[in-house]
Scaffold this active site. Sequence first.
Site, PDB file in Angstrom:
ATOM      1  N   LYS A   1       6.848  -2.059   2.325  1.00 45.20           N
ATOM      2  CA  LYS A   1       5.506  -1.493   2.755  1.00 45.20           C
ATOM      3  C   LYS A   1       4.381  -2.301   2.731  1.00 45.20           C
ATOM      4  CE  LYS A   1       3.131   3.175   3.127  1.00 45.20           C
ATOM      5  NZ  LYS A   1       3.889   3.451   4.502  1.00 45.20           N
TER       6      LYS A   1
ATOM      7  N   LEU B   1      11.501   1.278   7.034  1.00 45.48           N
ATOM      8  CA  LEU B   1      10.810   1.835   5.786  1.00 45.48           C
ATOM      9  C   LEU B   1      11.389   3.043   5.219  1.00 45.48           C
ATOM     10  CD1 LEU B   1       8.162   1.064   4.069  1.00 45.48           C
ATOM     11  CD2 LEU B   1       7.431   2.915   5.098  1.00 45.48           C
TER      12      LEU B   1
ATOM     13  N   TYR C   1       0.919  -1.025   0.009  1.00 47.06           N
ATOM     14  CA  TYR C   1      -0.028   0.056  -0.001  1.00 47.06           C
ATOM     15  C   TYR C   1       0.845   1.027  -0.077  1.00 47.06           C
ATOM     16  CZ  TYR C   1       0.960   1.327   4.929  1.00 47.06           C
ATOM     17  OH  TYR C   1       1.283   1.528   6.041  1.00 47.06           O
TER      18      TYR C   1
ATOM     19  N   ARG D   1       8.311   3.368  -4.678  1.00 48.84           N
ATOM     20  CA  ARG D   1       8.198   2.629  -3.607  1.00 48.84           C
ATOM     21  C   ARG D   1       7.183   1.651  -3.704  1.00 48.84           C
ATOM     22  NH1 ARG D   1       7.585   4.899   2.485  1.00 48.84           N
ATOM     23  NH2 ARG D   1       5.491   5.538   1.692  1.00 48.84           N
TER      24      ARG D   1
ATOM     25  N   HIS E   1      -0.878 -20.941   1.394  1.00 50.42           N
ATOM     26  CA  HIS E   1       0.243 -19.935   1.613  1.00 50.42           C
ATOM     27  C   HIS E   1       0.848 -19.699   0.362  1.00 50.42           C
ATOM     28  CE1 HIS E   1      -0.656 -20.948   5.954  1.00 50.42           C
ATOM     29  NE2 HIS E   1       0.109 -19.843   6.414  1.00 50.42           N
TER      30      HIS E   1
ATOM     31  N   GLU F   1      13.186   2.943  13.889  1.00 50.25           N
ATOM     32  CA  GLU F   1      12.140   4.065  13.335  1.00 50.25           C
ATOM     33  C   GLU F   1      11.001   4.018  14.438  1.00 50.25           C
ATOM     34  OE1 GLU F   1      10.594   2.889   9.689  1.00 50.25           O
ATOM     35  OE2 GLU F   1      10.118   0.744  10.259  1.00 50.25           O
TER      36      GLU F   1
END
Length: 285
Positions: free
Chosen positions: A149, A206, A32, A51, A102, A182
Amino acid sequence: MSIVYLNGEYLPMEEAKISPMDRGFLFGDGIYEVVPSYNGKLVGFGPHIDRMDNGLAAIDIQLDYSHDQWREIATSLSEKNGAGNLGIYFHVSRGADSKRSHAYPEGVSATVFAFAFEIPPEPVADRNVVKPYKVSTTQDLRWKRCNIKSTALLGNVMHYQHGHSEGSGETILFNERGEMTEGSAVNAYIIKDGKVITSPLDEQILPGITRLILLDVLRKDGSIPVEERVVTMQELRNADEVWITSSSKEVAPVIEVDGKAVGDGKVGGIWEKAQALFSAHKYNY
């Protein structure tokens, strides 16, 4: 914020339907992005889409949307939802299979979803009006591919809730070596002796778009030194200023870490200058 985009169509939110067998729902198997938009002007659109493309490639989701297609979706959602101050959320999952397994399925099409939501007005570089943050700290217990992300955000959610439960606005994380990584939903920085210092990018962090823009702007301006290196938690606690960045917060000052004041407990002058520089150049990316 009633009109959304789903697999090529714009429709009211209540009419948007996604299969319960979608792997985004079952596994968090997707990528996302959130792109800020102020009165129709997008911030960091190119780097955001780059990204997202990198994330899709990293988890082997095939999608042939171009930058122009994503921009058209973002622009249309902004217009259809009244423009103003909006976050444009893009979400791509691997799609729906006929069974739960999976392994990556073959022959399924990605699910592409996007919507707009209200965000606060553009931050102003003024120490007298900015909302400063108080943060908590805790050990980083997320997975080891935080540079992707992913929509599978349970680890981030649990860390954010840790800070929320303690009455703070964010949680800054550290690894098993006591090094700052972070925040649960932000990148983190310390300022010491006039220098902005932040952790180097790797799988723990990230690659934030606000981070990218901020560091590039500061380096081009040259008046505030920047260093990317390992930051210890002791350095965090002894910093003159602490900042966090994200697409919705831009550059946000932190005045308290784990209940103790940062510096003199007030928003710093270096923050004010850095936010002003960011505001002046953020639409150039």
